[in-house]
Design an enzyme around this catalytic site. Structure first.
Site, PDB file in Angstrom:
ATOM      1  N   HIS A  16       0.989  -3.191  -5.299  1.00  0.00           N
ATOM      2  CA  HIS A  16       1.339  -1.670  -5.999  1.00  0.00           C
ATOM      3  C   HIS A  16       2.562  -1.876  -6.663  1.00  0.00           C
ATOM      4  O   HIS A  16       2.862  -1.425  -7.591  1.00  0.00           O
ATOM      5  CB  HIS A  16       1.381  -0.706  -4.763  1.00  0.00           C
ATOM      6  CG  HIS A  16       1.931   0.627  -5.282  1.00  0.00           C
ATOM      7  ND1 HIS A  16       0.662   1.397  -5.834  1.00  0.00           N
ATOM      8  CD2 HIS A  16       2.903   1.350  -5.416  1.00  0.00           C
ATOM      9  CE1 HIS A  16       1.431   2.500  -6.251  1.00  0.00           C
ATOM     10  NE2 HIS A  16       2.771   2.517  -5.849  1.00  0.00           N
ATOM     11  N   HIS A  74       6.856  -1.703 -10.529  1.00  0.00           N
ATOM     12  CA  HIS A  74       8.358  -1.528 -10.616  1.00  0.00           C
ATOM     13  C   HIS A  74       8.741  -3.070 -10.760  1.00  0.00           C
ATOM     14  O   HIS A  74       9.966  -3.091 -10.049  1.00  0.00           O
ATOM     15  CB  HIS A  74       8.757  -0.946  -9.180  1.00  0.00           C
ATOM     16  CG  HIS A  74       8.017   0.500  -9.349  1.00  0.00           C
ATOM     17  ND1 HIS A  74       8.560   1.575 -10.133  1.00  0.00           N
ATOM     18  CD2 HIS A  74       6.967   1.066  -8.495  1.00  0.00           C
ATOM     19  CE1 HIS A  74       7.746   2.654  -9.842  1.00  0.00           C
ATOM     20  NE2 HIS A  74       6.831   2.421  -8.842  1.00  0.00           N
ATOM     21  N   LYS A  95       1.671   5.366 -17.982  1.00  0.00           N
ATOM     22  CA  LYS A  95       2.788   5.393 -16.903  1.00  0.00           C
ATOM     23  C   LYS A  95       3.854   6.199 -17.310  1.00  0.00           C
ATOM     24  O   LYS A  95       4.465   5.945 -18.374  1.00  0.00           O
ATOM     25  CB  LYS A  95       3.359   3.900 -16.691  1.00  0.00           C
ATOM     26  CG  LYS A  95       4.292   3.930 -15.314  1.00  0.00           C
ATOM     27  CD  LYS A  95       3.678   4.285 -13.782  1.00  0.00           C
ATOM     28  CE  LYS A  95       4.629   4.166 -13.071  1.00  0.00           C
ATOM     29  NZ  LYS A  95       4.182   4.468 -11.506  1.00  0.00           N
TER      30      LYS A  95
END
Ligand SMILES: *[C@@H]1O[C@H](CO)[C@@H](O)[C@H](O)[C@H]1NC(C)=O
Ligand SMILES: *[C@@H]1O[C@H](CO)[C@@H](O)[C@H](O)[C@H]1NC(C)=O
Length: 302
Positions: A178, A193, A236
């Protein structure tokens, strides 16, 4: 003998965090800040100004991050000195992991023996073989959270690489996937990220940088950006990253915040400047003695 009832009272009433996590409640914000600053100073693998050049282009207000407009004709990464950075063991171990995942939630993950070994290599290179990783362990050990380095590494392995199900009852996700690799969920990019993954996909033409809505006050790396982009057309709205941080710095700071402030905003200090890291626990399944997998971790963009 007299101590026993007191201890029992503590465990049942006041010290609920102590029995399961070895004393995280005793760690102050000031200690977390000081440690993050130490980790920063020990990060010998962060990118230098000449090794990473950004082309940030369009800056949009927070109110316009959802517009899905490509306001930046050029890539975000103008240049990355791959030769200097990606040959280093911690970057190499991250690169080896990034292609081990099905990005779609609902599609189960399964790993070959080699891919499982890559997880161990990443943990060893980032946490055991760097001063930064050893500093994090020494701190957590001093707080009674881990009794040995082996226990520390084993817990990180479950926390970050243990699989759980986000969709379709499949073992389709993990904290590492993730946060570092990114996923697609409900037709949108979820997580994502890490700047190295951003750079690699952008270089392959699979990621289209639209704009950024936040650029932190740092004048050297890591610098926090909040970006708008698409990954093969999936959008995103705000993907934040510590751009130019080494893999071990990302991993250590996210782990520090998850272990000491799970599910909360955690205040750290990076190069003399405040930063908040938000983490989330995964509450639908657990490992070990009811421990929670990491669901997400990222720098907060105000
Ligand atoms: C997680 O648990 C909650 C509450 O039980 C439930 O509503 C949700 O659907 C679960 N999510 C997944 C992905 O299993
Ligand atoms: C950083 O955060 C602390 C609180 O943790 C605050 O007192 C201080 O003013 C902040 N510094 C800046 C420059 O915002």
């Amino acid at each position: 003998m007299k101590l026993l009832p007191v201890l029992a009272l503590c465990v049942t009433l006041f010290c609920s965090g102590y029995s399961s996590n070895g004393g995280r409640n005793a760690i102050t914000d000031a200690e977390i800040k000081a440690l993050s600053e130490t980790l920063y100073s020990l990060d010998s693998n962060k990118a230098s100004a000449s090794q990473l050049i950004l082309d940030t282009q369009a800056l949009v207000p927070n109110s316009e991050t959802s517009l899905k407009k490509d306001l930046s004709p050029r890539p975000l990464f103008r240049s990355v000195d791959e030769k200097a950075l990606f040959s280093r063991p911690t970057y190499a171990s991250l690169l080896a992991l990034l292609d081990n995942y099905h990005r779609m939630t609902g599609q189960g993950e399964d790993f070959s023996p080699q891919q499982l070994a890559e997880q161990d290599t990443f943990l060893r290179e980032t946490m055991s073989n760097t001063k930064l990783g050893r500093e994090l362990f020494t701190f957590l050990q001093s707080k009674g959270i881990y009794a040995s380095e082996k226990a520390f590494i084993q817990d990180l392995k479950m926390m970050w690489f243990g699989l759980y199900s986000r969709n379709n009852k499949q073992q389709d996700s993990s904290g590492f996937e993730h946060v570092f690799a990114g996923e697609i969920k409900g037709g949108k990019v979820s997580g994502f990220h890490n700047w190295v993954q951003f750079y690699l996909l952008e270089k392959k033409g699979q990621l289209n940088y639209y704009s950024h809505s936040f650029d932190g006050p740092w004048t050297s790396y890591p610098d926090v950006l909040g970006m708008q982009f698409t990954w093969d057309g999936y959008f995103k709205q705000i993907g934040s990253s510590m751009i130019g941080a080494s893999p071990e710095f990302d991993f250590a700071v996210f782990s520090l915040c998850y272990i000491t402030r799970p599910g909360k905003q955690c205040r750290v200090s990076v190069g003399g400047k405040n930063l908040s890291i938000q983490t989330y626990t995964w509450d639908n399944s657990s490992y070990g003695d009811g421990k929670k997998f990491l669901a997400s971790a990222y720098p907060v963009t105000p």
